[in-house]
Design an enzyme around this catalytic site. Structure first.
Site, PDB file in Angstrom:
ATOM      1  N   MET A   1     -10.033   2.991   2.961  1.00  0.00           N
ATOM      2  CA  MET A   1      -9.152   4.045   3.407  1.00  0.00           C
ATOM      3  C   MET A   1      -7.719   3.669   3.045  1.00  0.00           C
ATOM      4  SD  MET A   1     -11.310   5.916   4.656  1.00  0.00           S
ATOM      5  CE  MET A   1     -12.824   6.079   5.523  1.00  0.00           C
ATOM      6  N   PRO A   2      -7.081   4.335   2.139  1.00  0.00           N
ATOM      7  CA  PRO A   2      -5.718   3.971   1.799  1.00  0.00           C
ATOM      8  C   PRO A   2      -4.748   4.245   2.948  1.00  0.00           C
ATOM      9  CG  PRO A   2      -6.690   5.307   0.069  1.00  0.00           C
ATOM     10  CD  PRO A   2      -7.611   5.350   1.238  1.00  0.00           C
ATOM     11  N   HIS A   3      -3.931   3.245   3.233  1.00  0.00           N
ATOM     12  CA  HIS A   3      -2.837   3.405   4.190  1.00  0.00           C
ATOM     13  C   HIS A   3      -1.566   2.969   3.485  1.00  0.00           C
ATOM     14  CE1 HIS A   3      -0.448   3.499   7.788  1.00  0.00           C
ATOM     15  NE2 HIS A   3      -0.041   2.258   7.533  1.00  0.00           N
ATOM     16  N   SER A  35      -9.420   9.007  -3.653  1.00  0.00           N
ATOM     17  CA  SER A  35      -9.614   9.095  -2.210  1.00  0.00           C
ATOM     18  C   SER A  35      -9.705  10.550  -1.786  1.00  0.00           C
ATOM     19  CB  SER A  35      -8.446   8.442  -1.480  1.00  0.00           C
ATOM     20  OG  SER A  35      -8.382   7.077  -1.772  1.00  0.00           O
ATOM     21  N   SER A  41      -3.620   7.744   5.124  1.00  0.00           N
ATOM     22  CA  SER A  41      -2.634   7.734   6.214  1.00  0.00           C
ATOM     23  C   SER A  41      -1.342   7.137   5.675  1.00  0.00           C
ATOM     24  CB  SER A  41      -3.143   6.948   7.425  1.00  0.00           C
ATOM     25  OG  SER A  41      -3.458   5.622   7.068  1.00  0.00           O
TER      26      SER A  41
END
Length: 75
Positions: A1-3, A35, A41
Site C-alpha cells: 500500500m503506497p503511503h 496501485s 494514502s
C-alpha cells in the site's frame, strides 16, 4: 500500500489546493506503481523553517543512498 509522507515548509494551502495536490500525487502513484486509488494514502506535514534541521538530520542525511531524488542542497 503506497503511503506518501510529504514534509515541506508551511504553505497555507487551502483545502482545495490540498485536494488537488493529493489527486495529482495519487495519479502518479497509480501510473508508476500500478496501485489502486483506494490503496494510496498521503500525509502533508508542514514544518517551520527553523525546524527543518531536525528533518534533515533524521530523515534525509542518513537515508541519502535510498532517496530516489536527492536534494540539491545540504545542511
Amino acid at each position: 500500500m503506497p503511503h506518501v509522507d510529504i514534509k515541506c515548509f508551511t504553505r497555507d494551502l487551502t483545502d482545495e489546493q490540498k485536494s488537488a495536490l493529493a489527486e495529482d500525487i495519487t495519479k502518479v502513484i497509480i501510473r508508476h506503481l500500478q496501485s489502486k486509488d483506494s490503496s494510496v494514502s498521503i500525509a502533508l506535514n508542514e514544518i517551520e523553517p527553523d525546524a527543518w534541521q531536525a528533518v534533515w538530520d533524521a530523515e534525509i542525511a542518513p537515508k541519502m543512498d535510498a532517496l530516489i531524488k536527492k536534494p540539491g542542497y545540504s545542511m
